[in-house]
Design a protein around this motif. Structure first.
Motif, PDB file in Angstrom:
ATOM      1  N   VAL A   9      17.049  28.944 -21.167  1.00 19.23           N
ATOM      2  CA  VAL A   9      15.443  28.972 -20.806  1.00 19.23           C
ATOM      3  C   VAL A   9      14.965  27.799 -21.309  1.00 19.23           C
ATOM      4  N   THR A  10      14.193  27.284 -20.422  1.00 17.36           N
ATOM      5  CA  THR A  10      13.169  26.349 -21.105  1.00 17.36           C
ATOM      6  C   THR A  10      11.711  26.933 -21.384  1.00 17.36           C
ATOM      7  N   ARG A  11      11.231  26.505 -22.402  1.00 18.75           N
ATOM      8  CA  ARG A  11       9.764  26.764 -22.944  1.00 18.75           C
ATOM      9  C   ARG A  11       9.193  25.773 -23.143  1.00 18.75           C
ATOM     10  N   GLU A  12       7.810  25.803 -23.124  1.00 22.74           N
ATOM     11  CA  GLU A  12       6.815  24.629 -23.956  1.00 22.74           C
ATOM     12  C   GLU A  12       6.267  25.063 -25.169  1.00 22.74           C
ATOM     13  N   MET A  13       6.183  24.238 -26.153  1.00 23.76           N
ATOM     14  CA  MET A  13       5.748  24.797 -27.490  1.00 23.76           C
ATOM     15  C   MET A  13       4.584  23.635 -27.786  1.00 23.76           C
TER      16      MET A  13
ATOM     17  N   SER B 152       2.253  22.905 -25.311  1.00 20.17           N
ATOM     18  CA  SER B 152       2.861  22.149 -24.075  1.00 20.17           C
ATOM     19  C   SER B 152       3.123  20.699 -24.389  1.00 20.17           C
ATOM     20  N   LYS B 153       3.132  20.272 -25.715  1.00 16.50           N
ATOM     21  CA  LYS B 153       3.468  19.012 -26.088  1.00 16.50           C
ATOM     22  C   LYS B 153       4.987  18.621 -26.318  1.00 16.50           C
ATOM     23  N   VAL B 154       5.545  19.764 -26.576  1.00 17.29           N
ATOM     24  CA  VAL B 154       7.063  19.840 -26.550  1.00 17.29           C
ATOM     25  C   VAL B 154       7.881  20.873 -25.866  1.00 17.29           C
ATOM     26  N   GLU B 155       8.694  20.139 -25.130  1.00 17.31           N
ATOM     27  CA  GLU B 155       9.757  21.211 -24.228  1.00 17.31           C
ATOM     28  C   GLU B 155      10.764  21.432 -25.146  1.00 17.31           C
ATOM     29  N   THR B 156      11.343  22.874 -24.895  1.00 15.57           N
ATOM     30  CA  THR B 156      12.447  23.165 -25.795  1.00 15.57           C
ATOM     31  C   THR B 156      13.269  23.958 -24.840  1.00 15.57           C
ATOM     32  N   THR B 157      14.695  24.141 -25.024  1.00 12.85           N
ATOM     33  CA  THR B 157      15.529  24.721 -24.321  1.00 12.85           C
ATOM     34  C   THR B 157      16.377  25.920 -25.321  1.00 12.85           C
ATOM     35  N   VAL B 158      16.242  26.945 -24.844  1.00 12.07           N
ATOM     36  CA  VAL B 158      16.924  28.356 -25.568  1.00 12.07           C
ATOM     37  C   VAL B 158      18.229  28.894 -24.841  1.00 12.07           C
ATOM     38  N   ASP B 159      19.231  28.686 -25.623  1.00  9.63           N
ATOM     39  CA  ASP B 159      20.400  29.464 -25.128  1.00  9.63           C
ATOM     40  C   ASP B 159      20.350  31.046 -25.810  1.00  9.63           C
ATOM     41  N   VAL B 160      20.438  31.886 -24.538  1.00  3.79           N
ATOM     42  CA  VAL B 160      20.271  33.129 -24.843  1.00  3.79           C
ATOM     43  C   VAL B 160      21.757  33.927 -24.712  1.00  3.79           C
ATOM     44  N   ALA B 161      21.965  34.644 -25.987  1.00  7.54           N
ATOM     45  CA  ALA B 161      23.309  35.219 -26.115  1.00  7.54           C
ATOM     46  C   ALA B 161      23.139  36.630 -25.365  1.00  7.54           C
ATOM     47  N   GLY B 162      24.332  37.025 -24.832  1.00  3.86           N
ATOM     48  CA  GLY B 162      24.539  38.059 -24.185  1.00  3.86           C
ATOM     49  C   GLY B 162      24.599  38.177 -22.584  1.00  3.86           C
TER      50      GLY B 162
ATOM     51  N   ALA C  11      -6.253  16.525 -21.175  1.00  2.40           N
ATOM     52  CA  ALA C  11      -5.515  17.097 -22.180  1.00  2.40           C
ATOM     53  C   ALA C  11      -4.630  18.249 -21.970  1.00  2.40           C
ATOM     54  N   VAL C  12      -3.483  18.329 -22.635  1.00  2.00           N
ATOM     55  CA  VAL C  12      -2.575  19.174 -22.423  1.00  2.00           C
ATOM     56  C   VAL C  12      -2.703  20.799 -22.275  1.00  2.00           C
ATOM     57  N   GLN C  13      -3.908  21.097 -22.956  1.00  2.00           N
ATOM     58  CA  GLN C  13      -4.324  22.507 -22.712  1.00  2.00           C
ATOM     59  C   GLN C  13      -4.739  22.711 -21.364  1.00  2.00           C
ATOM     60  N   HIS C  14      -5.703  21.726 -20.915  1.00  2.00           N
ATOM     61  CA  HIS C  14      -6.146  21.722 -19.275  1.00  2.00           C
ATOM     62  C   HIS C  14      -5.067  21.645 -18.430  1.00  2.00           C
ATOM     63  N   VAL C  15      -4.109  20.756 -18.712  1.00  2.00           N
ATOM     64  CA  VAL C  15      -3.072  20.517 -17.682  1.00  2.00           C
ATOM     65  C   VAL C  15      -2.139  21.788 -17.432  1.00  2.00           C
TER      66      VAL C  15
END
Length: 317
Positions: free
Chosen positions: A129-133, A136-146, A269-273
């Motif tokens: 799963v790709t998420r923004e943190m 929205s300045k940083v994009e992360t990927t999360v591996d989900v178990a199961g 600004a990232v919050q607006h975008v």
């Protein structure tokens, strides 16, 4: 377990945009898993909703005729029952106010891992799963178990599905006697009020702090009148009390997906975008050639809005 189940969302008798975007996201995930794609709609005018949701991407539609509007306990019980019936690998829900209300309860009851606010989902032997943190300045990927999981998707990140499909539509009955009575919806009140829903507008003219003074908003209103656009704004305009909250676009405002978004005097600004990047075409007017808004704009005009906007009005009048 390779199927995908997506639960659509509606409000006040209308399906929300994320319902059609969720169809696109769910279909992509179902193709990667190699399973069928199921869509469910709970409460309200389920037969009409099912007809609208029956796009080419959908294999099966399940209608749950229970109440008129969103109700936490009903949605939780209905979704759990659907999950038990279909046994999907992935349960996909909107990352909306409603989705965030009942998705954690469903995941907890089912004992499944839950990833929120996805802007991208991919399955290649496991779910990523790709998420923004951080605004929205940083994009992360999360591996989900199961082998089974719940994921909620952010609106405006996938194209909306459209067109007529031939999915099988069936009514899903579940034992409502087991629905908890912990809460009941007593009514619906739009926060912020106002007579305009900028989320429905196809052409938005949005103004930022570049307008300088409240009285200068009349210039932007004249442009909206000349073009038939709907007026919206970035947060500083609302914070100044120059426009009501229901006109604000952004992370703390509304997410919009118009066909055309004209950003005037907005830096980007990232919050607006985060609230407008789903627009089909983005046009920016800003006197600063290095403004971040130009990084995402399809067309840009570097110039003083007090020169450019009157020229546009003259062209459209």
């Amino acid at each position: 377990m390779s199927d995908v189940l997506f639960v659509a969302e509606h409000r006040r008798g209308e399906l929300r945009d994320v319902s059609y975007e969720g169809i696109t996201a769910g279909r992509e995930l179902a193709d990667e898993l190699g399973g069928d794609f199921h869509v469910a709609v709970v409460s309200g005018g389920v037969e009409a909703f099912a007809e609208s949701l029956n796009t080419p991407e959908v294999d099966a539609i399940h209608t749950v005729d229970a109440g008129e509007e969103f109700d936490h306990d009903t949605y939780t019980a209905a979704t759990e029952a659907l999950h038990a019936e279909i046994d999907p690998a992935a349960l996909v829900l909107p990352n909306s106010v409603n989705g965030l209300d009942y998705a954690p309860a469903v995941a907890d009851e089912l004992g499944l891992p839950y990833a929120t606010d996805a802007v991208g989902i991919e399955y290649d032997g496991g779910l990523t799963v790709t998420r923004e943190m951080y605004g929205s300045k940083v994009e992360t990927t999360v591996d989900v178990a199961g082998d089974q999981f719940v994921v909620s998707i952010r609106g405006g990140e996938w194209a909306a599905a459209s067109g007529a499909g031939d999915a099988e539509v069936s009514a899903f009955d579940f034992d409502e006697s087991g629905v908890a009575d912990g809460s009941r919806v007593q009514g619906f009140e739009e926060v912020g009020g106002g007579d305009v829903d900028i989320g429905d507008a196809e052409f938005l003219v949005s103004i930022g702090r570049g307008i300088e003074e409240e009285e200068n908003l009349d210039l932007i209103r004249d442009l909206c009148d000349a073009t038939g656009a709907t007026l919206s704004s970035s947060r500083p305009i609302v914070d100044n009390g120059w426009l009501p909250k229901n006109r604000q676009v952004g992370q703390s405002g509304k997410q919009v997906t118009p066909k055309v978004y004209l950003a005037i005097g907005i830096s980007g600004a990232v919050q607006h975008v985060a609230g407008m990047k789903g627009a089909e075409t983005i046009i920016a007017i800003n006197s600063d050639p290095n403004a971040p808004i130009f990084d995402i704009a399809d067309y840009g005009i570097v110039g003083d809005l007090f020169d450019v906007v009157p020229a546009l009005i003259e062209q459209f009048d």
